[in-house]
Write an enzyme that holds these catalytic residues in place. Sequence first.
Site, mmCIF file in Angstrom:
data_model
loop_
_atom_site.group_PDB
_atom_site.id
_atom_site.type_symbol
_atom_site.label_atom_id
_atom_site.label_comp_id
_atom_site.label_asym_id
_atom_site.label_seq_id
_atom_site.Cartn_x
_atom_site.Cartn_y
_atom_site.Cartn_z
ATOM 1 C CB THR A 186 -0.897 0.059 1.247
ATOM 2 O OG1 THR A 186 -0.044 0.114 2.385
ATOM 3 C CG2 THR A 186 -1.806 -1.139 1.334
ATOM 4 C CD GLU A 331 -5.196 -1.762 2.370
ATOM 5 O OE1 GLU A 331 -5.615 -1.192 1.334
ATOM 6 O OE2 GLU A 331 -4.432 -1.198 3.185
ATOM 7 C CE LYS A 439 -12.565 14.967 13.279
ATOM 8 N NZ LYS A 439 -11.180 14.795 12.860
ATOM 9 C CD1 TRP A 444 -16.870 16.144 12.009
ATOM 10 C CD2 TRP A 444 -16.851 14.242 10.822
ATOM 11 N NE1 TRP A 444 -16.400 15.147 12.815
ATOM 12 C CE2 TRP A 444 -16.370 13.962 12.119
ATOM 13 C CE3 TRP A 444 -16.923 13.199 9.902
ATOM 14 C CZ2 TRP A 444 -15.966 12.694 12.508
ATOM 15 C CZ3 TRP A 444 -16.526 11.933 10.302
ATOM 16 C CH2 TRP A 444 -16.043 11.681 11.591
HETATM 17 P P1 AMP Z 1 -5.189 2.670 -2.688
HETATM 18 O O1 AMP Z 1 -5.107 1.518 -1.764
HETATM 19 O O2 AMP Z 1 -3.871 3.340 -2.917
HETATM 20 O O3 AMP Z 1 -5.891 2.303 -3.938
HETATM 21 O O4 AMP Z 1 -6.085 3.778 -1.976
HETATM 22 C C1 AMP Z 1 -7.393 3.490 -1.552
HETATM 23 C C2 AMP Z 1 -8.056 4.762 -1.135
HETATM 24 O O5 AMP Z 1 -8.236 5.627 -2.255
HETATM 25 C C3 AMP Z 1 -9.461 4.564 -0.609
HETATM 26 O O6 AMP Z 1 -9.481 4.120 0.721
HETATM 27 C C4 AMP Z 1 -10.045 5.958 -0.789
HETATM 28 O O7 AMP Z 1 -9.637 6.830 0.243
HETATM 29 C C5 AMP Z 1 -9.396 6.421 -2.075
HETATM 30 N N1 AMP Z 1 -10.324 6.220 -3.203
HETATM 31 C C6 AMP Z 1 -10.332 5.236 -4.100
HETATM 32 N N2 AMP Z 1 -11.332 5.402 -5.002
HETATM 33 C C7 AMP Z 1 -11.986 6.520 -4.634
HETATM 34 C C8 AMP Z 1 -13.131 7.229 -5.145
HETATM 35 N N3 AMP Z 1 -13.789 6.827 -6.231
HETATM 36 N N4 AMP Z 1 -13.515 8.331 -4.484
HETATM 37 C C9 AMP Z 1 -12.869 8.761 -3.380
HETATM 38 N N5 AMP Z 1 -11.786 8.159 -2.869
HETATM 39 C C10 AMP Z 1 -11.352 7.055 -3.479
#
Ligand code: AMP
Length: 542
Positions: A186, A331, A439, A444
Site C-alpha cells: 500500500t 486491500e 472539523k 464535519w
Molecule cells: P489505494 O489503496 O492506494 O488504492 O487507496 C485506496 C483509497 O483511495 C481509498 O481508501 C479511498 O480513500 C481512495 N479512493 C479510491 N477510489 C476513490 C473514489 N472513487 N472516491 C474517493 N476516494 C477514493
Amino acid sequence: MLGLMQGQPLLISSLIMFAERHHGDTQIVSRRVEGDIHRYTWADVGRRARQVARALDAQKLDFSDRVATLAWNGYRHLELYFGVSGSGRVLHTINPRLHPDQIAWIAEHAEDRVLCFDATFLPLVQAVHGRCPGIRQYVMLCDAKALPADTGIPNLVAYEDWIGRHPAVYDWPEFDENSASSMCYTSGTTGNPKAALYSHRSTLLHAYAAALPDVMGLSARDSVLPVVPMFHVNAWGIPYSAALTGCKLVFPGGALDGKSVYELIEAEGVTYAAGVPTVWQMLLGHMGPNKLRFSTLNRTVIGGSACPPAMITAFREQYGVEVLHAWGMTEMSPLGTLCTLKNKHQSLPEDEKMKIRLKQGRAIYGVDMRIVGDDGETLPWDGKTYGDLQVRGPWVVREYFKGEGGDPLREGWFPTGDVATIDADGYMQITDRSKDVIKSGGEWISSIDIENIAMAHPAVAMAACVGMPHPKWDERPLLVAVKKPGAEVSREELLAFYEGKTAKWQVPDDVVFVDAIPLGATGKMLKTRLREQLKDYRLPSV
Ligand code: AMP
C-alpha cells in the site's frame, strides 16, 4: 451432505488457458518503451507465459517465491502476470514512483528473488540493487540488442534471452486455490508499507465480479485500455477480467500524456478505458483546445480518488462517454463499489440521475459494507449519517504480509479509513479519508465536496482543501488551488463561486494559489506533505 460437483481449484493459469483457446486471435496491443507499437494475440501471451514459467523453473525458484516487476503496462508485463502466478510463484508489482529507499526496503521485505524491469527503470535498479542481496536474477524487459553493456548490475539478462531459450511447452501445475498469487504494497502514508497478499481464489472471484455488467462490464466485443498501472492493485484486476472475457487489450506503456493516450484510443478503436482522475484531466486538457472527439470510446471507469463532477459532465455531455465511478483500495483487490443506476432510476430527470452518479456507488456482490460510529455502533443507511466505512468479503484483506501492523480487522470487518454515507438504495458516498475530514465547530466538512466545487470553476486545474487550526472553530477549511495554464481567477472570485453551492460556514476561509499540489506514488493528493508545506501559513482570521 456435500455437493457432488467437480472441485477444480480456481487458478490464474485457467484464465490464460481459456483466453488462449477461445480468444486466441484477439489482439493485445502495446506502446513499447522502445517507442513503437507492438501487436500480438492472446495465443502469444499464453505461449510466452509458459516460457516465463520454464525460465523460473530453470532459475530453481520454489513454490511461492516472489518475482518482482518494475514495469509499465505492456505485453511482457502481462506475460509475467500469468507465467509467474500460473506456475505457483508470487508476482510482486512494485510501484516505480516510490522513493528508491522504499523500493529497496520493499524488495527485501517481500524477499524478492527475481526482478524484471523496463528499460526506463534501469537507473532506479542501478540505484537499489546493492541493497537487495536477496535478488538472484535481474531481467530487463527487452531483447539482447537493447541491453546496455556495463550496467554494473550483476546477473542481468535480457528478457527475450531469458525466456527465449525455453520451449513453450509446460503443464500448468494444480495446487490449492488459496495459495498466494500476487502482492502489492500500500502507498501507506504512515509507518512501513504493508502488503496485501492476494490468492488465486480471491483473484478469480474478483475477476468474475469485476466483469459483471453493473461492475466493469467487460466483454469480448470491447477494446480495453487500462491506463491504471499494472503496478497499482493489478491494474484494478483488468488483466484477469480481460482474459476471462477475451477482450482486446491496449497498453499505453509509459506515455500517459493526453496526446499519446488520445491517439492510442483512436488508433485501436478503444471502447473502454480505466484510470485515475489525474490521467483523464490530462486527456481532456488535450482534447478541449484541439477540438478532438472520440470515435469509439463509450465507457470509462474512474476511481482511485473522487471523480470531480465536472469531469463526469465533460465526458458525458461533451464527448458522449459514460463515466463509471468506482471505489476500492489495495486491500480490496481493489473493487468495492461501482456507480451504475438501477431500473427505477431510468425515468428520473437528468439532474437527479447526476446526483446518484456522483456517488462512489453500490456494493458489488461479494463485498459486504457498513458504516460505524465512534463507539463501533452501526449507523443507518439514510444518505446523511456518515461514519467509518468497513468492509468484508472473499477478496478483502484478512491480514497483511508477515503480520505487519498486527490484526487489521475489527470484529471481522476491515476498516477502510474512509468516511462515508450510505443511502437507502445502498449507494455509498465517500466524504473523506478519516484523517482528512475537517472539523469545524463540532461539524464535519467534507474536503472532497469543497474541492469538487473549486474544480468546477473553469480556471481551476486542481484543488485541495485542508483543515487549518483555528482558535474558535478548531479547524477551518483552506483551499489550495492550481490554475489552468493561461487562466486567471482571483481569491475573491473563487470564494464567490461557492455562493449557493454549499452552506456558508463550509466555504473556505482563504485560497492559496500554488504551481502544483504534491501527488503520491499512485496519483493521490498528498495532504500530509501539503500540510507540511503550509506549516507557516495562518488563516486571515487567526
Ligand atoms: P489505494 O489503496 O492506494 O488504492 O487507496 C485506496 C483509497 O483511495 C481509498 O481508501 C479511498 O480513500 C481512495 N479512493 C479510491 N477510489 C476513490 C473514489 N472513487 N472516491 C474517493 N476516494 C477514493
